[in-house]
Write a protein that holds these residues in place. Structure first.
Motif, short mmCIF file in Angstrom:
data_model
loop_
_atom_site.label_atom_id
_atom_site.label_comp_id
_atom_site.label_asym_id
_atom_site.label_seq_id
_atom_site.Cartn_x
_atom_site.Cartn_y
_atom_site.Cartn_z
N PHE B 95 -9.62 -2.72 12.16
CA PHE B 95 -8.31 -3.35 12.24
C PHE B 95 -8.40 -4.81 11.81
N LEU B 96 -9.43 -5.48 12.33
CA LEU B 96 -9.61 -6.89 11.97
C LEU B 96 -10.06 -7.02 10.51
N GLY B 97 -11.10 -6.25 10.16
CA GLY B 97 -11.73 -6.42 8.85
C GLY B 97 -10.85 -5.96 7.70
N GLY B 98 -10.06 -4.91 7.91
CA GLY B 98 -9.20 -4.41 6.84
C GLY B 98 -8.31 -5.51 6.29
N ALA B 99 -7.77 -6.32 7.20
CA ALA B 99 -6.87 -7.39 6.78
C ALA B 99 -7.62 -8.44 5.96
N TYR B 100 -8.84 -8.77 6.42
CA TYR B 100 -9.61 -9.78 5.69
C TYR B 100 -10.03 -9.25 4.32
N MET B 101 -10.42 -7.97 4.27
CA MET B 101 -10.82 -7.39 2.99
C MET B 101 -9.62 -7.30 2.04
N ALA B 102 -8.46 -6.96 2.59
CA ALA B 102 -7.26 -6.88 1.76
C ALA B 102 -6.99 -8.23 1.11
N GLU B 103 -7.17 -9.30 1.88
CA GLU B 103 -6.95 -10.62 1.33
C GLU B 103 -8.00 -10.96 0.27
N ALA B 104 -9.23 -10.51 0.49
CA ALA B 104 -10.28 -10.76 -0.51
C ALA B 104 -9.93 -10.06 -1.82
N PHE B 105 -9.52 -8.78 -1.71
CA PHE B 105 -9.15 -8.04 -2.92
C PHE B 105 -7.95 -8.69 -3.60
N ARG B 106 -6.98 -9.13 -2.77
CA ARG B 106 -5.77 -9.71 -3.35
C ARG B 106 -6.11 -10.97 -4.15
N SER B 107 -6.96 -11.83 -3.57
CA SER B 107 -7.29 -13.05 -4.31
C SER B 107 -8.05 -12.69 -5.59
#
Lengths: 223, 223, 251
Positions: B95-107
């Motif tokens: 739950f925590l990491g998915g959001a951080y990874m999504a932001e990494a992919f987005r950038s």
């Protein structure tokens, strides 16, 4: 009584108690943020210094906070300092020491990054206009540095606020602990725990989200 | 420092390290998958899913893992949603990491020149082919540093799993500390264990980043 | 005109209420080379981008042979397989070697066998003088070489028409001719092209017909020898004059 657990939050001063618990960590976070800004500036001077030893110390410092979970650092100060130095540190002081140690390195690295990201020709063209060193800093370098730094520094603030939740693990009575106490009092209400933890989750979100949004807004505006 | 104590308890720490690393990597893999899904939902502007992903990312990034775990492990069971401690660990970290990874992919995606997508479209690729062959490989290369930073961050975050009564490194150390009282040795081994887990990951990150930098990515407009 | 391969009928396009194309109609015959010129911001690049669907048009129609291609959204990639386009910024895929850049379209979009496509790609690279660069990464190429690769990449799709959008604008002056010579070769081999360019001498050399656009409208259409030497409209005259300099007056 199923489904009425949320009511306990409005019984007596329960909600105020939760807010009081949240304030414990928020206060720690505010102290940490203030100290991190001051020490972070000094830390950035350390990283930018031409002295090899100063560079090495700052590098090691940064690596320690990058590699060690903050909880491990908390344990070292809270449990270890008493053994190592005979220095009995209470929970809140340990938290301020550890989070400032961490925040200083992170903030210092952000300041260093913003300072060095400004292209050299900015300084050169300002010098070519005949500005003095002081004027170059005041009118050219510092404004640009602040624009780069501010969104990231604000973002670090939300990280510090979230991280202070860890003081629960070294027996500081903060919002989760208060929540557990409330749940304990209302053990006959089976879904009390759900609502209490849900509200704590929301409280953290309501504190951190506006700050994140501000950071993003500034980043977009100043990009 | 009591080396015999340290030697005697290496197996305990090994066990803890496997728990930390196992749940950490499991959470990282699930985070990557969830992050990719969220990122694609936003990139392709999938209705409903896109808004859901945005809300989720804000919720997960603006609340502490500790609070998320309390809600999962102690709150949800009271309304009939029961997960094992192990499941809570993986779900919470994801739950925590998915959001951080999504932001990494987005950038990463944002760093790909829009003209690359047009060039892909102009040779007749379908949108899916365009993402797969042209855009995503470039986005991934840009996102790798952020992804590795997230991996290290997530593994550090597993240190709160002791609230789920899982015997991770932190919990092993805490148990030994309360039973034996050899605080200094216990903390020393804890630091060493985290270093032994995280240093190789950091080295791997450096190697991968360096290889990607040399893998033929040139400046678009350099002549 | 029955043998038009591409028909653009009264298309309009505006960005934020700004009418960039205000009713443009243009037919291009098979094998014809149409050069589109005009001042910056006149809408000439937008016209090319509308033709292959990178921008949706507000009104009007675009036909490729018997197929209406405007207003399509679902099978846009099938349309684009028949329309090649090369941009100012080359846009080679930096993570792929030259050959993989060239084969991505033929193998993935057209599902051609790799070996066959690779042989053809090598042959075309040879024609533009870049055979020895087939297996290097784009970043090692000069701008002119990148742009020639981009032309080959578009041609390997065997498009019915090729759109070139200021393909020499980002190049150093000495590299312009190596790219434009490739374009002239393509013209001689019968390729249908619509070319936006600022290189007036190249335009004169390659064009069958020159289209002058200003403020989103076609102001003048003429064969190159007429347009460049005796333009009939006053606006075209003014435009062409902007390419000459008055020499500095000396006392």
């Amino acid at each position: 009584m199923q489904g009425l657990g949320i009511n306990i939050l409005f019984k007596g001063i329960n909600f105020q108690r939760l807010l009081g618990g949240l304030w414990v960590t928020l206060r720690l976070a505010l102290i940490t943020i203030g100290l991190s800004c001051v020490f972070g500036f000094l830390f950035s001077l350390l990283t930018l210094s031409k002295n090899r030893w100063a560079k090495a110390v700052s590098r090691l410092w940064l690596e320690i906070v990058r590699f060690m979970p903050q909880l491990v650092l908390l344990y070292i100060v809270y449990f270890g300092f008493a053994r190592l130095f005979g220095w009995d540190v209470d929970g809140e002081t340990s938290a301020v020491i550890v989070f400032t140690f961490w925040g200083t390195a992170e903030m210092g690295d952000l300041i260093r990054g913003s300072l060095t990201s400004i292209p050299r020709h900015q300084t050169e063209s300002a010098a070519a206009l005949g500005l003095t060193q002081g004027q170059i800093y005041l009118h050219v370098l510092i404004p640009q540095t602040l624009r780069r730094l501010t969104p990231q520094a604000i973002n670090l603030c939300t990280r510090i606020i979230k991280t202070t939740a860890l003081v629960k693990m070294i027996n500081v009575t903060e919002v989760l602990k208060v929540g557990q106490q409330i749940i304990g009092q209302f053990y006959r209400q089976p879904d009390a725990a759900f609502w209490v933890y849900f509200v704590i989750f929301l409280l953290y979100f309501l504190v951190c989200w506006p700050i994140s949004a501000l950071s993003r807004m500034l980043e977009k505006r100043w990009a | 420092m009591d080396w015999s104590f340290i030697l005697a308890h290496i197996p305990d720490y090994l066990g803890g390290a496997w728990v930390t690393l196992g749940f950490g990597l499991c959470g990282v893999l699930c985070s990557l998958a969830l992050g990719l899904l969220c990122c694609l939902a936003r990139y392709f502007r999938v209705p409903v899913l896109r808004q859901a992903a945005a809300c989720y990312i804000e919720l997960a990034r603006n609340t502490p893992l500790l609070v998320q775990l309390f809600f999962l492990y102690a709150g949800l069971p009271r309304v009939g949603v029961l997960f094992s401690a192990e499941a809570c660990a993986v779900i919470g970290l994801t739950f925590l990491g998915g959001a951080y990874m999504a932001e990494a992919f987005r950038s990463g995606l944002e760093a790909v020149e829009p003209s690359q997508a047009e060039a892909g479209a102009c040779i007749g690729l379908t949108p899916a082919q365009n993402i797969r062959y042209v855009i995503f490989p470039q986005a991934l290369a840009t996102a790798v540093p952020a992804i590795f930073a997230n991996v290290i961050f997530l593994i550090k975050e597993t240190s709160v799993f002791s609230v789920l009564a899982l015997m991770d490194l932190m919990n092993v150390a805490d148990t030994l500390r309360t039973s034996g009282g050899r605080t200094v040795e216990v903390l020393f081994m804890l630091v060493a264990a985290y270093l032994l887990i995280l240093l190789p990951i950091s080295v791997l990150a450096t190697v991968v980043e360096r290889r990607l930098r040399y893998a033929g990515f040139g400046d678009q407009h350099s002549v | 005109m029955t043998d038009a391969i591409l028909r653009v009928q009264d298309i309009r396009k505006s960005f934020d209420g700004n009418g960039v194309l205000q009713g443009v109609s243009l037919d291009i015959r098979e094998g014809e080379v149409v050069v589109i010129v005009g001042p910056s911001g006149c809408g000439k690049s937008t016209l090319l981008r509308c033709i292959n669907g990178l921008e949706a048009i507000d009104s009007g129609e675009i036909w490729l042979r018997d197929e209406k291609i405007s207003g399509q959204t679902k099978n846009l990639h099938l349309v684009r397989q028949k329309i090649g386009m090369v941009f100012q910024s080359y846009d080679l895929f930096p993570h792929m070697k030259v050959m993989d850049n060239l084969l991505l379209g033929p193998t993935k979009a057209l599902n051609r066998p790799r070996q066959e496509a690779e042989a053809e790609a090598l042959e075309m690279l040879d024609r533009v003088g870049l055979k020895e660069k087939a297996y290097v990464f784009p970043r090692t190429l000069s701008g002119g070489q990148k742009q020639r690769v981009a032309l080959v990449r578009a041609m390997l799709m065997k498009p019915e028409i090729l759109l070139l959008d200021e393909i020499t604008a980002a190049l150093d002056p000495e590299m312009v001719s190596e790219v434009l010579n490739v374009v002239i070769d393509l013209a001689n081999s019968g390729m249908t092209m619509a070319i936006v360019t600022h290189e007036m001498r190249f335009a004169e050399a390659v064009a069958d017909r020159v289209v002058f656009i200003e403020d989103g409208l076609i102001v003048e259409e003429a064969p190159p020898e007429v347009f460049f030497h005796a333009p009939s409209t006053e606006r075209a005259q003014r435009f062409l004059q902007s390419f000459t300099y008055t020499s500095r007056r000396r006392p």
